[in-house]
Design a protein around this motif. Structure first.
Motif, PDB file in Angstrom:
ATOM      1  N   ILE A 151      -4.936  -4.751  -4.292  1.00  0.00           N
ATOM      2  CA  ILE A 151      -4.765  -5.159  -2.891  1.00  0.00           C
ATOM      3  C   ILE A 151      -5.502  -4.197  -1.967  1.00  0.00           C
ATOM      4  O   ILE A 151      -6.180  -4.633  -1.023  1.00  0.00           O
ATOM      5  CB  ILE A 151      -3.267  -5.252  -2.537  1.00  0.00           C
ATOM      6  N   LEU A 152      -5.400  -2.895  -2.227  1.00  0.00           N
ATOM      7  CA  LEU A 152      -6.121  -1.918  -1.409  1.00  0.00           C
ATOM      8  C   LEU A 152      -7.636  -2.107  -1.507  1.00  0.00           C
ATOM      9  O   LEU A 152      -8.346  -2.019  -0.495  1.00  0.00           O
ATOM     10  CB  LEU A 152      -5.749  -0.494  -1.816  1.00  0.00           C
ATOM     11  N   ALA A 153      -8.126  -2.368  -2.712  1.00  0.00           N
ATOM     12  CA  ALA A 153      -9.563  -2.595  -2.879  1.00  0.00           C
ATOM     13  C   ALA A 153     -10.009  -3.806  -2.075  1.00  0.00           C
ATOM     14  O   ALA A 153     -11.063  -3.788  -1.430  1.00  0.00           O
ATOM     15  CB  ALA A 153      -9.906  -2.778  -4.357  1.00  0.00           C
ATOM     16  N   TRP A 154      -9.208  -4.864  -2.088  1.00  0.00           N
ATOM     17  CA  TRP A 154      -9.539  -6.059  -1.310  1.00  0.00           C
ATOM     18  C   TRP A 154      -9.512  -5.746   0.186  1.00  0.00           C
ATOM     19  O   TRP A 154     -10.394  -6.157   0.932  1.00  0.00           O
ATOM     20  CB  TRP A 154      -8.555  -7.179  -1.640  1.00  0.00           C
ATOM     21  N   MET A 155      -8.507  -4.979   0.620  1.00  0.00           N
ATOM     22  CA  MET A 155      -8.418  -4.651   2.043  1.00  0.00           C
ATOM     23  C   MET A 155      -9.577  -3.760   2.492  1.00  0.00           C
ATOM     24  O   MET A 155     -10.090  -3.927   3.594  1.00  0.00           O
ATOM     25  CB  MET A 155      -7.076  -3.972   2.335  1.00  0.00           C
ATOM     26  N   LEU A 156      -9.989  -2.833   1.638  1.00  0.00           N
ATOM     27  CA  LEU A 156     -11.062  -1.908   2.003  1.00  0.00           C
ATOM     28  C   LEU A 156     -12.448  -2.538   1.931  1.00  0.00           C
ATOM     29  O   LEU A 156     -13.325  -2.220   2.727  1.00  0.00           O
ATOM     30  CB  LEU A 156     -11.017  -0.663   1.114  1.00  0.00           C
ATOM     31  N   THR A 157     -12.654  -3.432   0.960  1.00  0.00           N
ATOM     32  CA  THR A 157     -13.987  -4.023   0.772  1.00  0.00           C
ATOM     33  C   THR A 157     -14.109  -5.411   1.371  1.00  0.00           C
ATOM     34  O   THR A 157     -15.218  -5.871   1.617  1.00  0.00           O
ATOM     35  CB  THR A 157     -14.342  -4.113  -0.719  1.00  0.00           C
ATOM     36  N   GLY A 158     -12.989  -6.093   1.549  1.00  0.00           N
ATOM     37  CA  GLY A 158     -13.030  -7.462   2.038  1.00  0.00           C
ATOM     38  C   GLY A 158     -13.459  -8.450   0.957  1.00  0.00           C
ATOM     39  O   GLY A 158     -13.697  -9.614   1.234  1.00  0.00           O
ATOM     40  N   ARG A 159     -13.546  -7.981  -0.274  1.00  0.00           N
ATOM     41  CA  ARG A 159     -13.949  -8.842  -1.398  1.00  0.00           C
ATOM     42  C   ARG A 159     -12.838  -8.862  -2.436  1.00  0.00           C
ATOM     43  O   ARG A 159     -12.174  -7.866  -2.655  1.00  0.00           O
ATOM     44  CB  ARG A 159     -15.233  -8.305  -2.044  1.00  0.00           C
ATOM     45  N   SER A 160     -12.700  -9.999  -3.073  1.00  0.00           N
ATOM     46  CA  SER A 160     -11.666 -10.124  -4.092  1.00  0.00           C
ATOM     47  C   SER A 160     -12.237 -10.142  -5.502  1.00  0.00           C
ATOM     48  O   SER A 160     -11.501 -10.303  -6.449  1.00  0.00           O
ATOM     49  CB  SER A 160     -10.834 -11.377  -3.850  1.00  0.00           C
ATOM     50  N   GLN A 161     -13.534  -9.985  -5.643  1.00  0.00           N
ATOM     51  CA  GLN A 161     -14.135  -9.977  -6.968  1.00  0.00           C
ATOM     52  C   GLN A 161     -14.738  -8.606  -7.248  1.00  0.00           C
ATOM     53  O   GLN A 161     -15.055  -7.876  -6.332  1.00  0.00           O
ATOM     54  CB  GLN A 161     -15.192 -11.079  -7.127  1.00  0.00           C
ATOM     55  N   ALA A 162     -14.911  -8.315  -8.524  1.00  0.00           N
ATOM     56  CA  ALA A 162     -15.407  -6.981  -8.912  1.00  0.00           C
ATOM     57  C   ALA A 162     -16.929  -6.906  -8.846  1.00  0.00           C
ATOM     58  O   ALA A 162     -17.482  -5.853  -8.599  1.00  0.00           O
ATOM     59  CB  ALA A 162     -14.931  -6.651 -10.314  1.00  0.00           C
ATOM     60  N   THR A 163     -17.625  -8.010  -9.090  1.00  0.00           N
ATOM     61  CA  THR A 163     -19.076  -7.970  -9.134  1.00  0.00           C
ATOM     62  C   THR A 163     -19.666  -8.329  -7.772  1.00  0.00           C
ATOM     63  O   THR A 163     -19.135  -9.203  -7.082  1.00  0.00           O
ATOM     64  CB  THR A 163     -19.623  -8.944 -10.194  1.00  0.00           C
ATOM     65  N   PRO A 164     -20.753  -7.688  -7.403  1.00  0.00           N
ATOM     66  CA  PRO A 164     -21.376  -8.020  -6.096  1.00  0.00           C
ATOM     67  C   PRO A 164     -21.985  -9.416  -6.138  1.00  0.00           C
ATOM     68  O   PRO A 164     -22.422  -9.892  -7.175  1.00  0.00           O
ATOM     69  CB  PRO A 164     -22.443  -6.948  -5.920  1.00  0.00           C
TER      70      PRO A 164
END
Length: 120
Positions: free
Chosen positions: A106-119
């Motif tokens: 959830i923190l990664a999604w909030m910080l990056t705005g992305r829900s997937q691991a790959t660009p």
């Protein structure tokens, strides 16, 4: 565990190899059905699907930990935490074991705005 257990470590590796292939196959299947998008609704759908997946993993872990032949490394960690630090309390151990990766996601999604691991 304070000692090297070759059977336990070997079992973890034997379990994780096919498990990793299964996860990759399932990930590819989800990518086919849920095209990656950064819209709010697709992120919410992805997060709900992840929570459902964590729920299913918890159910599966509960079942096959009772069999206790070979465990995934995360579930082995669950067993260690449960019997060494929480006096056998599975509820507290479940929170200690599964809450940190969920919060990090959830923190990664909030910080990056992305829900997937790959660009994209």
């Amino acid at each position: 565990m304070h000692k090297l257990d070759w059977r336990r470590n070997g079992g973890n590796i034997v379990f994780m190899l096919p498990f990793a292939f299964l996860i990759q196959w399932f990930s590819n299947l989800c990518d086919a059905f849920f095209p990656q998008s950064n819209t709010f609704s697709s992120n919410i759908c992805y997060i709900c699907l992840n929570f459902f997946g964590v729920f299913l993993i918890g159910v599966a872990s509960s079942i096959y930990q009772r069999v206790n032949i070979v465990l995934h490394a995360q579930d082995d960690l669950f067993q260690i935490i449960r019997f060494r630090y929480t006096k056998g309390n599975a509820t507290i151990t479940m929170w200690l074991s599964y809450l940190p990766p969920t919060v990090m996601g959830i923190l990664a999604w909030m910080l990056t705005g992305r829900s997937q691991a790959t660009p994209e």
